[in-house]
Design a protein around this motif. Structure first.
Motif, PDB file in Angstrom:
ATOM      1  N   GLY A   1     -45.616   6.515-111.725  1.00 44.59           N
ATOM      2  CA  GLY A   1     -44.945   5.236-111.878  1.00 44.59           C
ATOM      3  C   GLY A   1     -44.435   4.689-110.563  1.00 44.59           C
ATOM      4  N   ASP A   2     -43.382   3.899-110.668  1.00 53.00           N
ATOM      5  CA  ASP A   2     -42.772   3.272-109.492  1.00 53.00           C
ATOM      6  C   ASP A   2     -41.369   3.838-109.296  1.00 53.00           C
ATOM      7  OD1 ASP A   2     -41.326   1.888-111.546  1.00 53.00           O
ATOM      8  OD2 ASP A   2     -42.926   0.413-111.630  1.00 53.00           O
ATOM      9  N   SER A   3     -40.433   3.019-108.815  1.00 52.60           N
ATOM     10  CA  SER A   3     -39.090   3.548-108.527  1.00 52.60           C
ATOM     11  C   SER A   3     -38.362   4.007-109.782  1.00 52.60           C
ATOM     12  CB  SER A   3     -38.254   2.491-107.805  1.00 52.60           C
ATOM     13  OG  SER A   3     -38.141   1.309-108.576  1.00 52.60           O
ATOM     14  N   ILE A   4     -38.700   3.453-110.926  1.00 51.84           N
ATOM     15  CA  ILE A   4     -38.063   3.898-112.170  1.00 51.84           C
ATOM     16  C   ILE A   4     -38.424   5.343-112.469  1.00 51.84           C
ATOM     17  CG2 ILE A   4     -38.074   3.523-114.691  1.00 51.84           C
ATOM     18  CD1 ILE A   4     -38.285   0.510-114.085  1.00 51.84           C
ATOM     19  N   THR A   5     -39.544   5.782-111.969  1.00 51.83           N
ATOM     20  CA  THR A   5     -39.972   7.170-112.142  1.00 51.83           C
ATOM     21  C   THR A   5     -39.557   8.054-110.977  1.00 51.83           C
ATOM     22  OG1 THR A   5     -41.866   6.572-113.512  1.00 51.83           O
ATOM     23  CG2 THR A   5     -42.031   8.656-112.327  1.00 51.83           C
TER      24      THR A   5
ATOM     25  N   GLN B   1     -32.540   6.855-110.354  1.00 52.40           N
ATOM     26  CA  GLN B   1     -33.312   6.086-111.316  1.00 52.40           C
ATOM     27  C   GLN B   1     -34.409   6.931-111.946  1.00 52.40           C
ATOM     28  OE1 GLN B   1     -34.289   3.362-108.309  1.00 52.40           O
ATOM     29  NE2 GLN B   1     -32.183   2.635-108.162  1.00 52.40           N
ATOM     30  N   GLY B   2     -34.902   7.930-111.231  1.00 55.41           N
ATOM     31  CA  GLY B   2     -35.935   8.796-111.768  1.00 55.41           C
ATOM     32  C   GLY B   2     -35.399  10.031-112.466  1.00 55.41           C
ATOM     33  N   CYS B   3     -34.096  10.075-112.711  1.00 56.39           N
ATOM     34  CA  CYS B   3     -33.514  11.283-113.294  1.00 56.39           C
ATOM     35  C   CYS B   3     -33.844  11.462-114.768  1.00 56.39           C
ATOM     36  CB  CYS B   3     -32.006  11.311-113.060  1.00 56.39           C
ATOM     37  SG  CYS B   3     -31.562  11.722-111.343  1.00 56.39           S
TER      38      CYS B   3
ATOM     39  N   PRO C   1     -41.404  14.999-103.807  1.00 55.16           N
ATOM     40  CA  PRO C   1     -40.425  15.995-104.245  1.00 55.16           C
ATOM     41  C   PRO C   1     -39.464  15.426-105.280  1.00 55.16           C
ATOM     42  CG  PRO C   1     -39.756  15.051-102.154  1.00 55.16           C
ATOM     43  CD  PRO C   1     -41.108  14.468-102.460  1.00 55.16           C
ATOM     44  N   GLY C   2     -38.769  16.325-105.953  1.00 58.20           N
ATOM     45  CA  GLY C   2     -37.743  15.911-106.903  1.00 58.20           C
ATOM     46  C   GLY C   2     -36.529  15.337-106.193  1.00 58.20           C
ATOM     47  N   GLN C   3     -35.768  14.538-106.927  1.00 53.04           N
ATOM     48  CA  GLN C   3     -34.545  13.953-106.389  1.00 53.04           C
ATOM     49  C   GLN C   3     -33.324  14.697-106.916  1.00 53.04           C
ATOM     50  OE1 GLN C   3     -36.849  11.934-108.191  1.00 53.04           O
ATOM     51  NE2 GLN C   3     -37.959  11.559-106.292  1.00 53.04           N
ATOM     52  N   GLY C   4     -32.205  14.505-106.248  1.00 50.64           N
ATOM     53  CA  GLY C   4     -30.971  15.126-106.706  1.00 50.64           C
ATOM     54  C   GLY C   4     -30.444  14.441-107.952  1.00 50.64           C
ATOM     55  N   CYS C   5     -30.323  15.195-109.028  1.00 49.56           N
ATOM     56  CA  CYS C   5     -29.834  14.644-110.294  1.00 49.56           C
ATOM     57  C   CYS C   5     -28.649  15.433-110.835  1.00 49.56           C
ATOM     58  CB  CYS C   5     -30.967  14.612-111.317  1.00 49.56           C
ATOM     59  SG  CYS C   5     -32.303  13.461-110.902  1.00 49.56           S
TER      60      CYS C   5
END
Length: 235
Positions: free
Chosen positions: A37-41, A46-48, A72-76
């Motif tokens: 996807g885009d930034s929502i993903t 936003q991708g959390c 990579p994954g983001q901090g959630c």
């Protein structure tokens, strides 16, 4: 001698039972899942929804998963399996026309693709037909990567940004087209499942800007994805 043999047999059986995994999913091959996807993903916070989805799967005992992607994954706020293909600002029509997907597929080799895509296309006033035509090319590329690819496509979340008065109705039009498109593009070998993440999603309380999910929105998205993703993993 017979008694000793019996004891040995019993001991062997006990050892096998003791060594067996208690969770059957731990013995299964990991199912590779790509979120596209885009930034929502993909963007931080936003991708959390992916993190909350992973957490829900884990809590349900569905642990034979490997979320994959070149990003990579983001901090959630907690540890989770976060690799993904959520590229901020990307349009579906450009991903398709520029053949950006095949290298991502080659690198990550997913079994399942989760796709929430089209928000930036809507913002740029691309028609629903243009967007779903791009979706068809992306699906063809997914199936070229794996003939039995399972594809889970979202009817995207609502939009109500201050600088795009028409975006809301454009999303409604795209989501209606996605329903029709999926029926014609699905196959017995490579299914397309549509997930309705639009219904019940409130841009006032679930986003910070009318577009990108906040924490409440991410949890709502995870809840919306869960059943279809769990079913795809279980086969």
């Amino acid at each position: 001698m017979r008694l000793n043999t019996s004891f040995a047999t019993i001991a062997s059986l006990v050892a096998l039972v003791t060594a067996a995994p208690t969770d059957l999913t731990e013995r299964q091959s990991a199912v590779r899942i790509m979120a596209l996807g885009d930034s929502i993903t993909g963007s931080p916070y936003q991708g959390c929804w992916r993190a909350y989805l992973w957490q829900k799967l884990q809590q349900a005992g569905i642990k034979n998963t490997d979320f994959v992607g070149t990003l990579p994954g983001q901090g959630c706020g907690f540890q989770y399996d976060g690799e993904n293909e959520g590229h901020g600002g990307y349009l579906a029509v450009n991903i398709a026309s520029q053949n950006q997907l095949p290298p991502w597929l080659s690198s990550s080799k997913p079994d399942i693709v989760l796709m929430h895509l089209g928000t930036n296309d809507v913002w740029n006033n691309r028609s629903p037909q243009e967007i779903t035509t791009a979706f068809s090319k992306l699906v063809d590329q997914m199936r070229a990567s794996k003939s039995t690819m399972k594809i889970v496509v979202a009817k995207i979340i609502p939009m109500n940004p201050s600088n795009c008065a028409d975006c809301g109705k454009r999303v409604v039009a795209l989501n209606a087209e996605i329903e029709k498109w999926a029926v014609g593009k699905t196959s017995n070998q490579s299914s397309i499942t549509v997930v309705d993440v639009w219904t019940g999603f409130d841009t006032k309380t679930m986003t910070g800007d009318g577009v990108h999910p906040n924490d409440t929105g991410s949890k709502k998205l995870a809840d919306s994805w869960y059943q279809a993703v769990a079913a795809a993993i279980k086969g």
